[in-house]
Design a protein around this motif. Structure first.
Motif, mmCIF file in Angstrom:
data_model
loop_
_atom_site.group_PDB
_atom_site.id
_atom_site.type_symbol
_atom_site.label_atom_id
_atom_site.label_comp_id
_atom_site.label_asym_id
_atom_site.label_seq_id
_atom_site.Cartn_x
_atom_site.Cartn_y
_atom_site.Cartn_z
ATOM 1 N N GLN A 155 -48.985 -19.338 -15.733
ATOM 2 C CA GLN A 155 -49.609 -18.074 -16.131
ATOM 3 C C GLN A 155 -51.116 -18.255 -16.277
ATOM 4 N N TYR A 160 -48.954 -14.460 -12.842
ATOM 5 C CA TYR A 160 -48.243 -15.729 -12.703
ATOM 6 C C TYR A 160 -48.395 -16.231 -11.275
ATOM 7 N N GLU A 185 -46.812 -10.287 -11.174
ATOM 8 C CA GLU A 185 -47.087 -9.645 -12.452
ATOM 9 C C GLU A 185 -46.096 -10.087 -13.525
ATOM 10 N N HIS A 186 -44.977 -10.667 -13.111
ATOM 11 C CA HIS A 186 -43.981 -11.201 -14.033
ATOM 12 C C HIS A 186 -43.628 -12.613 -13.590
ATOM 13 N N ARG A 187 -43.097 -13.401 -14.507
ATOM 14 C CA ARG A 187 -42.755 -14.775 -14.167
ATOM 15 C C ARG A 187 -41.765 -14.801 -13.003
#
Length: 268
Positions: A155, A160, A185-187
């Protein structure tokens, strides 16, 4: 009022691993900054250390309750302020957050009576002038618990990035990683990485080449800074390098802070 040393205050946090990892980061950045400052009069130690340090530890400080408990965020804020102060750096916003963290930890009865009894002494220490170091701080040898064929997510700010671990060099010292050419935008998980090619580096000759990095500082899994995350192990399929030119050398020596610039170029 009694006085207290940085180490005595840190010991009362009862968070040895967290403190050690933050100290590794602060000492490494401060040592590098002090070396640079000898040759660049426009540079300040704090100006080098703080943006890079917060680029990593904001992954805890700004985390949701699902990712890091309020108590852990408070311990992190206080440890950061104490260790920066120990290394001659003070930043008002960090100090203020640490002072609030002390009150939060006491209100939650999260730590020992010894911590509570030393509240005023710790606050006085943080509020005192931070004395610049006279010599560069020592740093620990590099160590990693990652393994070849691991895939990790890292991150940085609101995004990420993902990287593949090709090998571990030395005696469990440095993971040699290669970034996927993607930003999330998300893991991400492995399904998110299907079809992602390898992220190369473009040189002055205009060629984009294979780019590998031997990274110092990826020690613990899970990462106390909540920055890098193991998302898969035993992955034999490496990032696709077929469109990249041959690399220049085996790999570049890097660390979690130098990688910040590389990640900002990734997947754009």
């Amino acid at each position: 009022m009694s006085t207290i040393t940085h180490q005595q205050a840190l010991d009362k946090l009862a968070a040895h691993q967290l403190v050690q990892v933050i100290e590794d980061d602060v000492a490494s950045l401060t040592s590098t900054a002090m070396s640079y400052a000898k040759h660049d009069q426009q540079m300040t130690v704090a100006g080098h250390v703080l943006p890079l340090l917060l680029g990593r530890w904001n992954c805890v400080l700004n985390a949701s309750d699902d990712e890091a408990s309020p108590g852990y965020r408070d311990k992190t804020a206080l440890a950061l302020a104490l260790l920066l102060h120990k290394h001659g750096i003070a930043e008002p916003a960090i100090t203020q957050r640490a002072l609030q963290a002390i009150d939060n930890l006491n209100a939650a009865v999260a730590l020992s009576d010894a911590f509570f009894r030393n509240t005023d002494a710790i606050k006085a220490l943080l509020s005192s002038p931070a004395l610049p170091l006279k010599k560069r701080p020592s740093t620990r040898d590099s160590l990693t618990f990652l393994r070849a064929q691991d895939v990790i997510a890292i991150q940085l700010e609101q995004y990420y990035y993902a990287a593949y671990v090709h090998e571990i060099t030395g005696f469990n010292a440095y993971p040699v990683v290669e970034f996927y050419h993607a930003r999330f935008e998300h893991r991400p998980d492995m399904a998110s990485l299907q079809g992602c090619t390898a992220q190369g580096e473009t040189y002055n000759d205009g060629k984009t080449r294979i780019s590998l990095h031997a990274v110092c500082g990826m020690r613990h899994v899970p990462d106390p800074a909540n920055q890098f995350h193991l998302i898969a192990t035993g992955i034999t399929e490496k990032p696709d390098q077929s469109k990249l030119a041959a690399s220049v050398g085996l790999h570049a020596i890097s660390d979690l802070f130098r990688l910040q610039g590389i990640m900002r170029k990734t997947g754009i």
